[in-house]
Motif scaffolding. Structure first.
Motif, PDB file in Angstrom:
ATOM      1  N   CYS A 197       0.947  -1.341  -0.197  1.00  0.00           N
ATOM      2  CA  CYS A 197      -0.081   0.036   0.037  1.00  0.00           C
ATOM      3  C   CYS A 197       0.808   1.433  -0.113  1.00  0.00           C
ATOM      4  O   CYS A 197       0.558   2.107  -0.781  1.00  0.00           O
ATOM      5  CB  CYS A 197      -0.803  -0.224   1.076  1.00  0.00           C
ATOM      6  N   GLU A 297      -4.255   5.520   5.984  1.00  0.00           N
ATOM      7  CA  GLU A 297      -5.649   5.979   6.209  1.00  0.00           C
ATOM      8  C   GLU A 297      -5.718   7.448   6.049  1.00  0.00           C
ATOM      9  O   GLU A 297      -6.630   8.210   5.564  1.00  0.00           O
ATOM     10  CB  GLU A 297      -5.979   5.553   7.741  1.00  0.00           C
ATOM     11  N   THR A 300      -5.273   8.186   2.061  1.00  0.00           N
ATOM     12  CA  THR A 300      -6.373   7.872   1.436  1.00  0.00           C
ATOM     13  C   THR A 300      -7.854   8.329   1.682  1.00  0.00           C
ATOM     14  O   THR A 300      -8.673   8.459   0.928  1.00  0.00           O
ATOM     15  CB  THR A 300      -6.535   6.426   1.102  1.00  0.00           C
ATOM     16  N   GLY A 301      -7.943   8.551   2.965  1.00  0.00           N
ATOM     17  CA  GLY A 301      -9.171   8.889   3.411  1.00  0.00           C
ATOM     18  C   GLY A 301     -10.009   7.732   3.663  1.00  0.00           C
ATOM     19  O   GLY A 301     -11.199   8.001   3.796  1.00  0.00           O
ATOM     20  N   LYS A 302      -9.484   6.729   3.690  1.00  0.00           N
ATOM     21  CA  LYS A 302     -10.172   5.117   3.748  1.00  0.00           C
ATOM     22  C   LYS A 302      -9.450   4.192   4.866  1.00  0.00           C
ATOM     23  O   LYS A 302      -8.374   4.547   5.281  1.00  0.00           O
ATOM     24  CB  LYS A 302      -9.932   4.572   2.150  1.00  0.00           C
ATOM     25  N   ASP A 303     -10.373   3.671   5.387  1.00  0.00           N
ATOM     26  CA  ASP A 303      -9.827   2.560   6.262  1.00  0.00           C
ATOM     27  C   ASP A 303      -8.815   1.757   5.536  1.00  0.00           C
ATOM     28  O   ASP A 303      -8.720   1.166   4.457  1.00  0.00           O
ATOM     29  CB  ASP A 303     -11.275   1.619   6.759  1.00  0.00           C
ATOM     30  N   THR A 306     -10.052  -1.222   3.618  1.00  0.00           N
ATOM     31  CA  THR A 306     -10.728  -0.872   2.453  1.00  0.00           C
ATOM     32  C   THR A 306      -9.709  -0.526   1.302  1.00  0.00           C
ATOM     33  O   THR A 306      -9.969  -0.887   0.175  1.00  0.00           O
ATOM     34  CB  THR A 306     -11.731   0.386   2.586  1.00  0.00           C
ATOM     35  N   TYR A 307      -8.706   0.313   1.706  1.00  0.00           N
ATOM     36  CA  TYR A 307      -7.851   0.636   0.489  1.00  0.00           C
ATOM     37  C   TYR A 307      -7.054  -0.524   0.057  1.00  0.00           C
ATOM     38  O   TYR A 307      -6.585  -0.706  -1.006  1.00  0.00           O
ATOM     39  CB  TYR A 307      -6.802   1.602   0.988  1.00  0.00           C
ATOM     40  N   GLU A 310      -8.844  -2.801  -2.093  1.00  0.00           N
ATOM     41  CA  GLU A 310      -9.075  -2.070  -3.617  1.00  0.00           C
ATOM     42  C   GLU A 310      -7.756  -2.299  -4.544  1.00  0.00           C
ATOM     43  O   GLU A 310      -7.983  -2.593  -5.575  1.00  0.00           O
ATOM     44  CB  GLU A 310      -9.238  -0.627  -3.257  1.00  0.00           C
TER      45      GLU A 310
END
Length: 471
Positions: A197, A297, A300-303, A306-307, A310
């Motif tokens: 990531c 987090e 990306t502004g995402k958990d 979740t990222y 993706e």
């Protein structure tokens, strides 16, 4: 005269009794029935099974009997030969076994009972499956030595899956056997998913590996504005390479005294703990990857999960998750068996997710390996330059065996990147390189001295065997 007769008769009676007694004592005692109810050997002989070219012997692990049959051989009608006491009887699923004659369907686990002449019984479980016996046997030996209920192993060569097998039990209580699709906790092999990531964000220009994390101008500067001078100099690269200057003594990520604390509270502790100058010492530090997960987090502004999902979906990887406790176990996830009084369900998976909380199957891990290994059959998801950065120790004068999220330069795996993972109830390892990738996942771990070294040896031996087989 009367007295003489009485004495004569008395002597005669005594002689008769004596003779009778001596004769009785010389009679052999009857032999008691045998109590031997041991299954000494178990095999499938080629003479009794036309599909087999050679006899296949079982591997005994206590009361569990493993047999790996060559691929392509049907398991539905195999005739076993067993070694037991001549006066004992063997039944498999309540059917008396006649060596080399009685056929059974070994597709599923069968129950074998040896009954001695005296009526004592001894039960065994027989697990037969198709596979590569040379590889399976060394895994069976590892399972036996270290009391591992189940192991999943997958091997790819030239970026093609050549072998994927589950051995033993995923759930011992209900005899559920391990399959290659079973999910295992990855422990520290989760760190490579976090690294993936981070490297994707780096390639996208959203993150610099030299970016400061804490204090003014840091990625998490708003959350942690006031820190020490040393802490203010810690970069993403330092966290990825375990050279932040902090040490796991205690380990805020896994020490029981931190149970119930949030990740943020653990970071607060870290920032007040002793620290060397960043980039000057190597110390394996789980908390660093907890921080990296928080960075993912933030950017990306995402958990984190979740990222991660993706990014993995782009590689066709869908069955990778952040694990949960026993109540939240997924239907295709193994159960974890603790040893030496440890608690396999004592870790808070959501808190440790970026450092050790990911669950995956061995084949899914190899799908990611093919996107990172630098070979061209399967296109990589990072550039060769990024990959080179990832596997190159950033501070070689400090430590030469760790890049960014990956271990490197081991004598067993000189041209490969690798990593291990250990939690109570979990032991994992994968090795990627030289166009030969191997993953081994266990649903227990031992605390016997030498276990970790033998895990390395197991992967080395599997790679050696796999490289010599014409798949």
């Amino acid at each position: 005269m009367a007295r003489s007769l009485i004495l004569r008769y008395t002597a005669l009676i005594f002689s008769v009794v004596l003779v009778f007694s001596c004769s009785k004592s010389e009679q052999p005692e009857p032999t008691p029935p045998s109590t031997d109810n041991t299954l000494i050997g178990f095999r499938f002989e080629s003479g009794s099974n036309s599909q087999l070219k050679t006899t296949v012997n079982a591997y005994f692990n206590g009361k569990t009997v493993y047999v790996t049959i060559p691929g392509g051989v049907s398991l539905t009608s195999l005739k076993p030969t067993a070694d037991i006491n001549a006066k004992a009887t063997l039944r498999i699923n309540n059917t008396v076994v006649k060596n080399g004659v009685t056929a059974f369907d070994f597709t599923n686990t069968l129950n074998a009972v040896v009954t001695s002449e005296s009526g004592l019984t001894n039960s065994y479980k027989i697990l037969v499956q198709n596979g590569e016996q040379s590889i399976d046997n060394i895994i069976y030996a590892f399972m036996k030595k270290y009391s591992i209920p189940g192991i999943s192993c997958s091997i790819s060569k030239n970026e093609q899956m050549v072998y994927s097998v589950g051995l033993g039990f995923a759930i011992t209580e209900s005899d559920v056997r391990v399959t290659s699709s079973h999910l295992f906790r990855l422990a520290s092999c989760s760190k490579q998913f976090t690294t993936y990531c981070i490297m994707k964000l780096y390639e996208q220009g959203l993150l610099s590996l030299d970016a400061k994390i804490f204090g003014t101008g840091g990625i998490l500067g708003a959350e942690y504005p006031t820190v020490s001078d040393k802490a203010s100099r810690v970069t993403v690269k330092h966290m990825l390479s375990h050279t932040s200057g902090w040490t796991s003594d205690p380990d805020p990520m896994f020490t029981s005294s931190f149970y119930g604390k949030t990740l943020e509270q653990r970071i607060d502790y870290m920032l007040t703990s002793p620290q060397s100058e960043p980039g000057t010492v190597y110390s394996y530090y789980n908390m660093g990857f907890g921080v990296l997960g928080k960075i993912v987090e933030k950017i990306t502004g995402k958990d984190f999960e979740t990222y991660l999902k993706e990014q993995l979906a782009l590689a066709g990887i869908f069955d990778v998750h952040v694990g949960k406790n026993l109540a939240g176990r997924r239907s295709n996830e193994v159960v974890y068996y603790s040893q030496s009084g440890t608690n396999g369900y004592g870790n808070e998976m959501e808190v440790i997710k970026a450092a050790g909380g990911v669950i995956a199957s061995a084949p899914e891990m190899l799908k990611l390996a093919h996107r990172l290994d630098g070979y061209s059959t399967v296109p990589d998801f990072i550039t060769s330059a990024t990959r080179s950065t990832m596997i190159t120790p950033p501070f070689p004068s400090v430590y030469t065996r760790y890049g960014l999220g990956w271990r490197v330069n081991h004598t067993y795996f000189p041209n490969a990147m690798y990593h291990t993972g250990n939690l109570a109830g979990t032991a994992t390892m994968w090795v990627i390189g030289e166009n030969l990738n191997v993953v081994v996942l266990c649903n227990s771990r031992s605390y016997i001295s030498g276990f970790d070294d033998e895990m390395y040896g197991l992967l080395k031996d599997i790679r050696t065997l796999a490289s010599s087989i014409s798949w």
